[in-house]
Design a protein around this motif. Structure first.
Motif, PDB file in Angstrom:
ATOM      1  N   ILE A 113      44.306  22.206  46.015  1.00 33.32           N
ATOM      2  CA  ILE A 113      43.125  22.671  45.773  1.00 33.32           C
ATOM      3  C   ILE A 113      42.988  24.059  47.766  1.00 33.32           C
ATOM      4  CG2 ILE A 113      40.707  22.560  47.861  1.00 33.32           C
ATOM      5  CD1 ILE A 113      40.840  20.105  46.245  1.00 33.32           C
ATOM      6  N   TYR A 114      44.586  23.690  48.253  1.00 35.56           N
ATOM      7  CA  TYR A 114      44.995  24.783  49.209  1.00 35.56           C
ATOM      8  C   TYR A 114      44.843  25.901  48.609  1.00 35.56           C
ATOM      9  CZ  TYR A 114      49.204  23.654  50.372  1.00 35.56           C
ATOM     10  OH  TYR A 114      51.069  23.941  50.934  1.00 35.56           O
ATOM     11  N   ASN A 115      45.859  25.477  47.655  1.00 33.13           N
ATOM     12  CA  ASN A 115      46.795  27.472  46.786  1.00 33.13           C
ATOM     13  C   ASN A 115      45.847  28.049  46.014  1.00 33.13           C
ATOM     14  OD1 ASN A 115      48.922  26.349  47.739  1.00 33.13           O
ATOM     15  ND2 ASN A 115      49.896  25.024  45.996  1.00 33.13           N
ATOM     16  N   ALA A 116      44.477  27.423  45.381  1.00 36.49           N
ATOM     17  CA  ALA A 116      43.576  28.222  44.831  1.00 36.49           C
ATOM     18  C   ALA A 116      42.739  28.723  45.995  1.00 36.49           C
ATOM     19  CB  ALA A 116      43.115  27.056  44.576  1.00 36.49           C
ATOM     20  N   ILE A 117      42.301  28.385  47.194  1.00 33.95           N
ATOM     21  CA  ILE A 117      41.521  29.011  47.895  1.00 33.95           C
ATOM     22  C   ILE A 117      42.455  30.382  48.196  1.00 33.95           C
ATOM     23  CG2 ILE A 117      40.108  29.010  50.292  1.00 33.95           C
ATOM     24  CD1 ILE A 117      38.660  27.518  48.389  1.00 33.95           C
ATOM     25  N   SER A 118      44.005  29.584  48.378  1.00 31.39           N
ATOM     26  CA  SER A 118      44.822  30.564  48.981  1.00 31.39           C
ATOM     27  C   SER A 118      44.661  32.086  47.817  1.00 31.39           C
ATOM     28  CB  SER A 118      46.400  30.490  49.315  1.00 31.39           C
ATOM     29  OG  SER A 118      46.807  31.752  49.871  1.00 31.39           O
ATOM     30  N   VAL A 119      44.744  31.792  46.556  1.00 32.35           N
ATOM     31  CA  VAL A 119      44.872  33.282  45.917  1.00 32.35           C
ATOM     32  C   VAL A 119      43.869  33.698  45.562  1.00 32.35           C
ATOM     33  CG1 VAL A 119      44.807  33.488  42.887  1.00 32.35           C
ATOM     34  CG2 VAL A 119      46.841  31.904  44.797  1.00 32.35           C
ATOM     35  N   LYS A 120      42.282  32.541  45.151  1.00 37.80           N
ATOM     36  CA  LYS A 120      41.332  33.353  45.270  1.00 37.80           C
ATOM     37  C   LYS A 120      40.551  33.801  46.515  1.00 37.80           C
ATOM     38  CE  LYS A 120      36.487  32.085  44.719  1.00 37.80           C
ATOM     39  NZ  LYS A 120      35.063  31.192  45.168  1.00 37.80           N
ATOM     40  N   HIS A 121      41.004  34.235  47.426  1.00 33.92           N
ATOM     41  CA  HIS A 121      40.292  34.389  48.591  1.00 33.92           C
ATOM     42  C   HIS A 121      41.755  35.463  48.983  1.00 33.92           C
ATOM     43  CE1 HIS A 121      36.545  33.062  50.295  1.00 33.92           C
ATOM     44  NE2 HIS A 121      37.589  32.114  48.726  1.00 33.92           N
TER      45      HIS A 121
END
Length: 241
Positions: A113-121
């Motif tokens: 989840i936090y990796n996804a948020i990192s890449v998305k934003h």
């Protein structure tokens, strides 16, 4: 009430050394503590978020080389400022973005989840198991004597940061080397983590609004997964010291 006070005390004790702000006066850290998480392995929610992040990053990479994406370029300059070579030592955001074409890693639900948020934003974002922390987090320039426990060939080994290196640490030792390069296994999130510390690192041109938006999405996703969680956050910036 006792848990709420413990979390607030923890956040209030977090520090960024003035020497770090001297390197990058535009640096800001958003620290967010989330307590009461339902633990578990990767699932459909984390998979969907990773796929969304991969799609977003591929679109960005179709327009710019990875090193010319604005926030990645800013972090490469920040690394040079304390002596790291960004072509060899990549900030976490650049490292993840470079993996998009072949697929982001699938680790466990919280990490995914936090990796996804990192890449998305397009914001470096780290996650730590709060229950394994000893004392509040501090971002400092290392003396070179701080302990960093990592693993090699399945064995625990001790490394020491370079003098002047920017590191996150607690009372036991270094938790993340070179600002946001490599987190240590001692405080890593697992499938059993129920309390977490998330650290979002930004430089210009990323705005405070963009930083808050990323944190809001992370909190929202975790709340959907665990409706009874308690969330607290704090932004540390040179202007707030």
């Amino acid at each position: 009430m006792a848990e709420t006070q413990r979390i607030q005390t923890f956040l209030d004790g977090a520090q960024v050394a003035s020497e770090v702000f001297e390197l990058r006066p535009d640096y800001r850290a958003l620290l967010m503590v989330v307590h009461g998480i339902t633990p578990g392995p990767s699932d459909s929610t984390s998979e969907s978020l990773l796929q969304e992040a991969e799609t977003s990053a591929r679109a960005e990479l179709s327009q710019h080389p990875v090193t010319e994406i604005a926030h990645i370029a800013a972090w490469r300059e920040a690394y040079k400022a304390f002596g790291a070579k960004p072509q060899r030592t990549r900030n976490s955001l650049e490292a993840l973005t470079r993996r998009v074409e072949s697929g982001l890693p699938r680790v466990n639900r919280l990490t995914d989840i936090y990796n996804a948020i990192s890449v998305k934003h397009q914001i470096p974002l780290g996650g730590e198991d709060l229950d394994k922390y000893r004392g509040p987090p501090r971002l400092i320039r290392a003396t070179g004597k701080e302990i960093f426990e990592t693993t090699a060939n399945g064995e625990t080994v001790v490394e020491y940061p370079d003098a002047g290196e920017v590191v996150w640490c607690d009372d036991t030792g270094v938790t993340c080397r070179r600002w946001n390069w490599r987190q240590g296994p001692r405080t890593a999130l697992t499938e059993d983590t129920t309390s977490a510390l998330f650290i979002l690192d930004v430089l210009e041109p990323v705005s405070d609004n963009a930083l808050t938006t990323a944190a809001d999405e992370l909190a929202s996703v975790l709340e959907q997964m665990s409706p009874s969680i308690h969330v607290a956050r704090r932004i540390i910036a040179a202007s707030k010291q």
